[in-house]
Structure formats: C-alpha cells, structure tokens
Design a protein around this motif. Structure first.
Motif, PDB file in Angstrom:
ATOM      1  N   ARG A   8     -43.367  24.977  59.622  1.00  0.00           N
ATOM      2  CA  ARG A   8     -44.437  23.995  59.839  1.00  0.00           C
ATOM      3  C   ARG A   8     -44.403  22.978  58.712  1.00  0.00           C
ATOM      4  N   ILE A   9     -44.870  21.768  59.002  1.00  0.00           N
ATOM      5  CA  ILE A   9     -44.833  20.689  58.011  1.00  0.00           C
ATOM      6  C   ILE A   9     -46.135  19.906  58.053  1.00  0.00           C
ATOM      7  N   TRP A  10     -46.640  19.509  56.885  1.00  0.00           N
ATOM      8  CA  TRP A  10     -47.810  18.642  56.802  1.00  0.00           C
ATOM      9  C   TRP A  10     -47.733  17.816  55.528  1.00  0.00           C
ATOM     10  N   VAL A  11     -48.562  16.797  55.454  1.00  0.00           N
ATOM     11  CA  VAL A  11     -48.533  15.854  54.335  1.00  0.00           C
ATOM     12  C   VAL A  11     -49.824  15.963  53.530  1.00  0.00           C
ATOM     13  N   VAL A  12     -49.689  15.995  52.219  1.00  0.00           N
ATOM     14  CA  VAL A  12     -50.820  16.013  51.296  1.00  0.00           C
ATOM     15  C   VAL A  12     -50.870  14.669  50.577  1.00  0.00           C
TER      16      VAL A  12
ATOM     17  N   VAL B 141     -33.393  15.760  55.426  1.00  0.00           N
ATOM     18  CA  VAL B 141     -33.008  17.088  55.906  1.00  0.00           C
ATOM     19  C   VAL B 141     -33.245  18.116  54.798  1.00  0.00           C
ATOM     20  N   LEU B 142     -34.018  19.150  55.117  1.00  0.00           N
ATOM     21  CA  LEU B 142     -34.236  20.272  54.200  1.00  0.00           C
ATOM     22  C   LEU B 142     -33.251  21.375  54.547  1.00  0.00           C
ATOM     23  N   SER B 143     -32.477  21.829  53.541  1.00  0.00           N
ATOM     24  CA  SER B 143     -31.465  22.867  53.774  1.00  0.00           C
ATOM     25  C   SER B 143     -31.629  23.987  52.759  1.00  0.00           C
ATOM     26  N   LYS B 144     -31.129  25.151  53.139  1.00  0.00           N
ATOM     27  CA  LYS B 144     -31.157  26.344  52.284  1.00  0.00           C
ATOM     28  C   LYS B 144     -29.729  26.796  52.015  1.00  0.00           C
ATOM     29  N   TYR B 145     -29.455  27.141  50.773  1.00  0.00           N
ATOM     30  CA  TYR B 145     -28.093  27.552  50.408  1.00  0.00           C
ATOM     31  C   TYR B 145     -27.832  28.990  50.833  1.00  0.00           C
ATOM     32  N   VAL B 146     -26.671  29.200  51.461  1.00  0.00           N
ATOM     33  CA  VAL B 146     -26.232  30.534  51.870  1.00  0.00           C
ATOM     34  C   VAL B 146     -25.118  30.956  50.918  1.00  0.00           C
TER      35      VAL B 146
ATOM     36  N   VAL C  24     -38.808  18.272  44.090  1.00  0.00           N
ATOM     37  CA  VAL C  24     -39.186  19.365  44.977  1.00  0.00           C
ATOM     38  C   VAL C  24     -39.488  20.608  44.160  1.00  0.00           C
ATOM     39  N   CYS C  25     -40.427  21.409  44.637  1.00  0.00           N
ATOM     40  CA  CYS C  25     -40.672  22.732  44.073  1.00  0.00           C
ATOM     41  C   CYS C  25     -40.803  23.710  45.232  1.00  0.00           C
ATOM     42  N   ALA C  26     -40.616  24.986  44.959  1.00  0.00           N
ATOM     43  CA  ALA C  26     -40.660  25.997  46.016  1.00  0.00           C
ATOM     44  C   ALA C  26     -41.288  27.273  45.490  1.00  0.00           C
ATOM     45  N   GLY C  27     -41.988  27.983  46.381  1.00  0.00           N
ATOM     46  CA  GLY C  27     -42.600  29.250  46.021  1.00  0.00           C
ATOM     47  C   GLY C  27     -43.647  29.658  47.028  1.00  0.00           C
ATOM     48  N   ARG C  28     -43.908  30.965  47.118  1.00  0.00           N
ATOM     49  CA  ARG C  28     -44.936  31.518  47.997  1.00  0.00           C
ATOM     50  C   ARG C  28     -44.737  31.100  49.451  1.00  0.00           C
ATOM     51  N   GLY C  29     -43.472  30.958  49.875  1.00  0.00           N
ATOM     52  CA  GLY C  29     -43.189  30.593  51.251  1.00  0.00           C
ATOM     53  C   GLY C  29     -43.338  29.122  51.567  1.00  0.00           C
ATOM     54  N   ARG C  30     -43.514  28.284  50.538  1.00  0.00           N
ATOM     55  CA  ARG C  30     -43.678  26.851  50.735  1.00  0.00           C
ATOM     56  C   ARG C  30     -42.615  26.081  49.953  1.00  0.00           C
ATOM     57  N   VAL C  31     -42.216  24.945  50.521  1.00  0.00           N
ATOM     58  CA  VAL C  31     -41.399  23.974  49.802  1.00  0.00           C
ATOM     59  C   VAL C  31     -42.204  22.679  49.773  1.00  0.00           C
ATOM     60  N   CYS C  32     -42.479  22.165  48.581  1.00  0.00           N
ATOM     61  CA  CYS C  32     -43.305  20.967  48.409  1.00  0.00           C
ATOM     62  C   CYS C  32     -42.428  19.842  47.872  1.00  0.00           C
ATOM     63  N   VAL C  33     -42.458  18.699  48.555  1.00  0.00           N
ATOM     64  CA  VAL C  33     -41.528  17.614  48.262  1.00  0.00           C
ATOM     65  C   VAL C  33     -42.293  16.331  47.956  1.00  0.00           C
ATOM     66  N   VAL C  34     -42.002  15.729  46.806  1.00  0.00           N
ATOM     67  CA  VAL C  34     -42.567  14.423  46.457  1.00  0.00           C
ATOM     68  C   VAL C  34     -41.687  13.356  47.101  1.00  0.00           C
ATOM     69  N   CYS C  35     -42.288  12.482  47.902  1.00  0.00           N
ATOM     70  CA  CYS C  35     -41.527  11.493  48.668  1.00  0.00           C
ATOM     71  C   CYS C  35     -42.131  10.095  48.528  1.00  0.00           C
ATOM     72  N   ALA C  36     -41.317   9.111  48.943  1.00  0.00           N
ATOM     73  CA  ALA C  36     -41.774   7.720  49.110  1.00  0.00           C
ATOM     74  C   ALA C  36     -42.432   7.173  47.856  1.00  0.00           C
ATOM     75  N   ASN C  37     -41.700   7.244  46.757  1.00  0.00           N
ATOM     76  CA  ASN C  37     -42.188   6.696  45.494  1.00  0.00           C
ATOM     77  C   ASN C  37     -43.486   7.361  45.030  1.00  0.00           C
ATOM     78  N   GLY C  38     -43.618   8.632  45.324  1.00  0.00           N
ATOM     79  CA  GLY C  38     -44.776   9.392  44.860  1.00  0.00           C
ATOM     80  C   GLY C  38     -46.049   9.156  45.644  1.00  0.00           C
TER      81      GLY C  38
ATOM     82  N   ARG D 163     -46.690  10.394  48.689  1.00  0.00           N
ATOM     83  CA  ARG D 163     -47.055  11.535  49.523  1.00  0.00           C
ATOM     84  C   ARG D 163     -46.338  12.792  49.052  1.00  0.00           C
ATOM     85  N   ILE D 164     -46.969  13.917  49.330  1.00  0.00           N
ATOM     86  CA  ILE D 164     -46.382  15.228  49.086  1.00  0.00           C
ATOM     87  C   ILE D 164     -46.227  15.897  50.439  1.00  0.00           C
ATOM     88  N   VAL D 165     -45.002  16.234  50.788  1.00  0.00           N
ATOM     89  CA  VAL D 165     -44.720  16.888  52.063  1.00  0.00           C
ATOM     90  C   VAL D 165     -44.591  18.385  51.810  1.00  0.00           C
ATOM     91  N   VAL D 166     -45.367  19.185  52.543  1.00  0.00           N
ATOM     92  CA  VAL D 166     -45.343  20.638  52.395  1.00  0.00           C
ATOM     93  C   VAL D 166     -44.697  21.245  53.634  1.00  0.00           C
TER      94      VAL D 166
END
Length: 383
Positions: free
Chosen positions: A358-362, A304-309, A330-344, A346-349
């Motif tokens: 929207r979500i896709w995998v790099v 679950v991706l959440s944003k702090y209010v 995870v890193c964030a910027g320019r309207g994107r959140v990029c997440v390193v997952c599954a023992n490195g 895949r990168i989920v954007v």
C-alpha cells in the motif's frame, strides 16, 4: 440542616478524590505494573481513543514505545537561507507534527542546506538512526567548513540531546553509516580536500557509554573517490555498502566488512541496480543476526521501488508509482519504506509488509521542506 451542610461537601470531595484516583490508574483495581502488561498487548491507537489516562500512558517512559516518523526540515529556497534547520516528529496516532526540543546552543548549531550563490544545489546534512537515536554526523556551516566537530545525538525516550566524542578530523561530504550500534564515517573532506582524510575510516561504538569512548581508526579506502559528495553507507548483513555517485550515473561501489576490517568490491548486480536513494530495514540495530535484513532502492527517475535479492545478486521490483519519482532520501523499518520526494515537498510511505504493498503520501509541516526522514521510537510526553 447545618449538619447536612457540613457533611455534604465532604462527601463530594471524597467522590472527587476517588474519581481522580481512578482516572490516574490505568486499570482500577490492578497494580500499575500489571495493568501496563495487559494494556501493552493492545494497539496504542485504540488506547489513545479510549480515555485520557490511557492516552497519557502510551507516551510515558514506562510504556513500550510505538514508532514515529522523524524529519529534518528546511525552509523553501525563497526564504532566508540563514533560517535554522528544524527537527520534528510525526505522531502516527494523532497524525500531528511535533517539534523536537532545541539542540544545545553551546556551541551554536549552524547547518547550511542552501546558499544564495548555489540555489540549485543543496548542501547535505548527514543523519543516521542508530539504536533508537537520531544522530547528526556531518554537515556544512555558513563558512563552508565542517559544521559538526562531534556528532549530535537525540534520544526520543528521554527527549534529550547529547554530544558524541570529537571526531579526529571533522568532515563533510563523507560516507556515513551504521552497523550493530556502531557509527562509521569514511572519506569526505574538511575545510579543504586532504588525501589522508578522503581515504580514512573512523568507527564510534555508541553502545559504550563511558566518557572515554572515542573514535577508532579503521582500514582506509584505496583512494579518495568517495569524497565527491555525501554518500549513504548502507548497513546490510554485517557490512557497509556504498557507491561514490548518486542517481543513474556511472559509479563505483565499495563494501566494508565490519568484522574483518577489510574492503572489497560491490557485486555487479547490486551496483547495476543502485539507481537512487537506498536504505535497509533491520529488526534491531544491535542484533548480530542479519538474515532478515532487507535493502531497498528507489529509482529516482522511474519511480520504481526495488528490493535486493542477495542469493541472486539482483533487484526485485516491489512496486512503481509516479509519486516515487524525484526520490531524494529513503528510510525503512517496521514494515514501511518512507521516501522523500519532489524537492522535499512530500513523503511517500509504502507498506511493504502488505500484500500487495500500500502507498500513501504524508505532507510536511506548512512552509517547510523535508531534508531527511527516519523511523524511531516516539517521544515521551511530560505528565
């Protein structure tokens, strides 16, 4: 006949010269600086597909840079643990990975991410993105000592590495973060545990370019509980926010006020939802207005991706997806959140600016796993 034979090559050469000249001009008929002002308003992906001169232009130092994904990469566990850490950048326009220039070899850089005796545990390599630069702050070498006596900095726009000032006490397993173009290192340990190091806080202002720039001692932590493992000190609204344990375990939180040089407790709502890797998205590292800062967390077990209010001291769900499970960094910027997952592997954007997100995998480069990712300006290319 002979006269024509002599003149014909000259005419051809003139045409070739004129064509070559036009090819080097961004917009023939306009001075380069005016042409660049016009072309800078067009999406670089469009310029890339039109012609070679425009393709060269968008990677030149004089053209406003678009942003790319940078990654620290490690060989899989079954490879030689002494294999060096690699640094690459993913160009979002050509969708290709490009290796960064090699870091300085004097002194040699030895960063240990895995050890044959501890295959189930990965040793942290702590990196930051600060004012458009990639900064290596702390790591462990093959003798289980601090690998970086001083930070190592990569500047994408010049394609060059440089060193920061020596740390008064080199360390690993520390809290590392950035606010307003300054780098902060707190707690951690050297070769062995020392209480004074575990409670200490140091500041380096990267905006100071003079050779005499050095680390400045700041207010210390009340105890050494933040030296148990590597910790992200998240820069958010002019403060550094950190927890002492990763994941869903019971943890303590601390907040450092950069302006006041004081420590305070973390709000309970923030602490309760800090269940995985966290990052902030800010408009400009050097900007002093933080109203548009956004902090994101990925629950590593639930995906679950959440944003702090801030106003309500709570976390608001942005989206959930099975591909976000096993989040590590995870890193964030320019309207994107990029997440390193599954023992490195895949990168989920996540495009958090799109309604709905929207979500896709790099995929990382072949035979490599991702240690960490950052969003930084694209590298320049030689002509």
């Amino acid at each position: 006949m002979d006269q024509e034979a002599i003149q014909k090559p000259k005419h051809k050469k003139h045409n070739q010269t004129q064509a070559s000249s036009n090819e080097t001009l961004p917009l023939p008929g306009l001075p380069n600086h005016l042409a660049q002002l016009c072309l800078a308003k067009i999406n670089p992906s469009i310029l890339f597909s039109v012609c070679h001169s425009w393709r060269r232009l968008i990677y030149s130092p004089s053209f406003p840079p678009f942003f790319s994904l940078y990654a620290l990469l490690s060989p899989p566990p079954d490879h030689n643990p002494n294999s060096p850490i690699q640094f690459s950048s993913l160009d979002p326009i050509s969708n290709t990975w490009t290796s960064l220039p090699s870091p300085p070899s004097d002194p040699p850089l030895h960063l240990l991410h895995r050890h044959p005796a501890f295959l189930s545990r990965k040793l942290p390599i702590q990196t930051l993105s600060v004012s458009g630069c990639l900064v290596l702050v702390a790591a462990t070498n093959h003798q289980f000592k601090p690998a970086l006596p001083r930070p190592l900095v990569f500047q994408p726009l010049s394609n060059q590495w440089s060193f920061g000032p020596p740390l008064p006490k080199p360390r690993r397993w520390c809290a590392a973060g950035t606010v307003g173009g300054k780098v902060y290192v707190a707690s951690g340990m050297g070769t062995t545990y020392r209480g004074d190091v575990a409670r200490s806080m140091e500041e380096w202002d990267m905006r100071r370019k003079e050779v005499s720039a050095s680390w400045v001692k700041k207010a210390g932590l009340k105890d050494g509980r933040f030296s148990r493992e590597a910790v992200e000190a998240i820069g958010y609204r002019g403060k550094l926010w950190m927890v002492n344990v990763k994941g869903n375990a019971i943890k303590e939180g601390a907040v450092y006020d950069v302006e006041k040089d004081t420590w305070q407790d973390m709000p309970q709502g923030m602490l309760g939802g800090w269940n995985g890797p966290t990052a902030t998205s800010i408009n400009d590292d050097d900007h002093h207005h933080h109203d548009h800062d956004a902090m994101y967390v990925v629950d590593e077990s639930k995906g679950v991706l959440s944003k702090y209010v801030d106003e309500n001291d709570c976390w608001e769900v942005v989206m959930d997806s099975v591909v976000l499970r096993e989040a590590e960094q995870v890193c964030a910027g320019r309207g994107r959140v990029c997440v390193v997952c599954a023992n490195g592997t895949r990168i989920v954007v996540v495009d958090v600016a799109a309604p709905p997100p929207r979500i896709w995998v790099v995929e990382p480069p072949p035979m490599l796993q991702v240690v960490a990712v950052h969003i930084l300006p694209r590298m320049c290319r030689p002509d």
